[in-house]
Design a protein around this motif. Sequence first.
Motif, PDB file in Angstrom:
ATOM      1  N   THR A  32      -0.577   2.628  -4.262  1.00 26.87           N
ATOM      2  CA  THR A  32       0.507   2.590  -5.245  1.00 26.87           C
ATOM      3  C   THR A  32      -0.029   2.682  -6.664  1.00 26.87           C
ATOM      4  O   THR A  32       0.498   3.418  -7.494  1.00 26.87           O
ATOM      5  CB  THR A  32       1.326   1.294  -5.105  1.00 26.87           C
ATOM      6  N   LEU A  33      -1.103   1.952  -6.941  1.00 24.34           N
ATOM      7  CA  LEU A  33      -1.605   1.884  -8.316  1.00 24.34           C
ATOM      8  C   LEU A  33      -2.203   3.202  -8.793  1.00 24.34           C
ATOM      9  O   LEU A  33      -2.002   3.592  -9.954  1.00 24.34           O
ATOM     10  CB  LEU A  33      -2.637   0.766  -8.437  1.00 24.34           C
ATOM     11  N   THR A  34      -2.918   3.917  -7.942  1.00 24.58           N
ATOM     12  CA  THR A  34      -3.557   5.162  -8.381  1.00 24.58           C
ATOM     13  C   THR A  34      -2.549   6.189  -8.890  1.00 24.58           C
ATOM     14  O   THR A  34      -2.736   6.750  -9.984  1.00 24.58           O
ATOM     15  CB  THR A  34      -4.426   5.760  -7.255  1.00 24.58           C
ATOM     16  N   PRO A  35      -1.466   6.483  -8.166  1.00 26.19           N
ATOM     17  CA  PRO A  35      -0.467   7.398  -8.722  1.00 26.19           C
ATOM     18  C   PRO A  35       0.156   6.873 -10.017  1.00 26.19           C
ATOM     19  O   PRO A  35       0.480   7.650 -10.921  1.00 26.19           O
ATOM     20  CB  PRO A  35       0.598   7.482  -7.613  1.00 26.19           C
ATOM     21  N   GLY A 104      -4.867   1.978   2.447  1.00 33.47           N
ATOM     22  CA  GLY A 104      -3.932   0.931   2.045  1.00 33.47           C
ATOM     23  C   GLY A 104      -4.240  -0.385   2.719  1.00 33.47           C
ATOM     24  O   GLY A 104      -4.732  -0.427   3.848  1.00 33.47           O
ATOM     25  N   THR A 105      -3.924  -1.492   2.042  1.00 38.76           N
ATOM     26  CA  THR A 105      -4.235  -2.824   2.565  1.00 38.76           C
ATOM     27  C   THR A 105      -2.980  -3.687   2.607  1.00 38.76           C
ATOM     28  O   THR A 105      -2.023  -3.472   1.857  1.00 38.76           O
ATOM     29  CB  THR A 105      -5.283  -3.535   1.697  1.00 38.76           C
ATOM     30  N   ILE A 106      -3.010  -4.697   3.462  1.00 41.11           N
ATOM     31  CA  ILE A 106      -1.872  -5.606   3.576  1.00 41.11           C
ATOM     32  C   ILE A 106      -1.670  -6.387   2.277  1.00 41.11           C
ATOM     33  O   ILE A 106      -0.534  -6.598   1.841  1.00 41.11           O
ATOM     34  CB  ILE A 106      -2.051  -6.552   4.786  1.00 41.11           C
ATOM     35  N   ILE A 110       1.904  -6.331  -0.023  1.00 46.11           N
ATOM     36  CA  ILE A 110       2.804  -7.448  -0.316  1.00 46.11           C
ATOM     37  C   ILE A 110       2.703  -7.902  -1.767  1.00 46.11           C
ATOM     38  O   ILE A 110       3.635  -8.527  -2.291  1.00 46.11           O
ATOM     39  CB  ILE A 110       2.598  -8.627   0.653  1.00 46.11           C
ATOM     40  N   ALA A 111       1.599  -7.598  -2.439  1.00 43.73           N
ATOM     41  CA  ALA A 111       1.509  -7.918  -3.869  1.00 43.73           C
ATOM     42  C   ALA A 111       2.423  -6.992  -4.668  1.00 43.73           C
ATOM     43  O   ALA A 111       3.039  -7.407  -5.654  1.00 43.73           O
ATOM     44  CB  ALA A 111       0.070  -7.799  -4.355  1.00 43.73           C
ATOM     45  N   ASN A 112       2.524  -5.740  -4.228  1.00 41.49           N
ATOM     46  CA  ASN A 112       3.399  -4.778  -4.900  1.00 41.49           C
ATOM     47  C   ASN A 112       4.862  -5.032  -4.551  1.00 41.49           C
ATOM     48  O   ASN A 112       5.758  -4.875  -5.374  1.00 41.49           O
ATOM     49  CB  ASN A 112       3.012  -3.359  -4.488  1.00 41.49           C
ATOM     50  N   PRO A 115      10.466  -2.357  -2.295  1.00 32.34           N
ATOM     51  CA  PRO A 115      11.655  -2.720  -1.517  1.00 32.34           C
ATOM     52  C   PRO A 115      11.769  -1.998  -0.179  1.00 32.34           C
ATOM     53  O   PRO A 115      12.571  -2.405   0.670  1.00 32.34           O
ATOM     54  CB  PRO A 115      12.813  -2.328  -2.440  1.00 32.34           C
ATOM     55  N   SER A 116      10.977  -0.944   0.025  1.00 30.06           N
ATOM     56  CA  SER A 116      11.027  -0.212   1.290  1.00 30.06           C
ATOM     57  C   SER A 116       9.737  -0.320   2.089  1.00 30.06           C
ATOM     58  O   SER A 116       9.562   0.404   3.068  1.00 30.06           O
ATOM     59  CB  SER A 116      11.345   1.271   1.016  1.00 30.06           C
ATOM     60  N   ALA A 117       8.834  -1.185   1.676  1.00 30.43           N
ATOM     61  CA  ALA A 117       7.568  -1.340   2.392  1.00 30.43           C
ATOM     62  C   ALA A 117       7.777  -2.095   3.701  1.00 30.43           C
ATOM     63  O   ALA A 117       8.715  -2.897   3.831  1.00 30.43           O
ATOM     64  CB  ALA A 117       6.559  -2.074   1.520  1.00 30.43           C
ATOM     65  N   CYS A 118       6.896  -1.858   4.659  1.00 29.71           N
ATOM     66  CA  CYS A 118       7.034  -2.472   5.987  1.00 29.71           C
ATOM     67  C   CYS A 118       6.477  -3.897   6.052  1.00 29.71           C
ATOM     68  O   CYS A 118       7.092  -4.779   6.654  1.00 29.71           O
ATOM     69  CB  CYS A 118       6.322  -1.609   7.029  1.00 29.71           C
TER      70      CYS A 118
END
Length: 262
Positions: A32-35, A104-106, A110-112, A115-118
């Motif tokens: 998420t952060l890189t983009p 990607g990491t767990i 969850i830190a990010n 609203p649509s993350a698993c």
Amino acid sequence: MYNFDFVKPSTIAEATAALAAEGAQAISGGQTLTPTLKQRLAQPAVLVSLTGIAEMKGVCLGDGGLSVGAATPHAVVAAEAAKHYPALAALAGGIGDPAVRNRGTIGGSIANNDPSACYPAAVLGSGATVITNRRRIAADDYFTGLFSTALDEGEIVTEVRFPIPQKAAYVKFNQPASRFALTGVFVAKYADGVRVAVTGASNGGVFRWSEAEAALSRNFSPAALDGLSVDAADMIHDLHGTPAYRANLVKVLTKRAVAAAG
């Protein structure tokens, strides 16, 4: 991109010290952060990578349930959690594509708190405990809203501890392009009751469907949900679906998750 310093600590203590610097930002898998950096929507002066911290990686079974290090990639969770918590492993194995699952990491997810993350559905649906470099946070207290959590400035997720349920399943309806959950439901049955967590549907982010929990705690079967409906008032409305559509998906997917778990 723009110029910034990059630090890769090897311990949680070193990471905590590095994040105390002005303009410092933690980065884990960077999905998420890189983009965001490329678009200059975030411009930290220092990036503190968490991927070199061995104590934040891996999956292990203990007295408190299944412990997952926050820097553990989705692909590793999918492989190593399968024996102990199949529903969690299946969720991890269905995130994104192979490139995303191997980076990607767990903890990053969850830190990010997209609203649509698993992962937020698994954490809330399991009643997990989020462990940080400062404290332990119950899942019910951790997620506070859209892209919002109980984490304070400089606080990082180091581990997530999942109580293992008697039965569980996660079912999601994919948004085809992103593979995020248009709506996803995680159902977990414990000795003291059932938890149902929904992602991808609400403007407030991940939430528990309490009416379904009560009905399923009495009768753990899809039929227990027949008389229930989901309020569409605060559901997401976008080009992929109306609030009513998402509200209906919540019920449909909860039934499917119960059937898959049972």
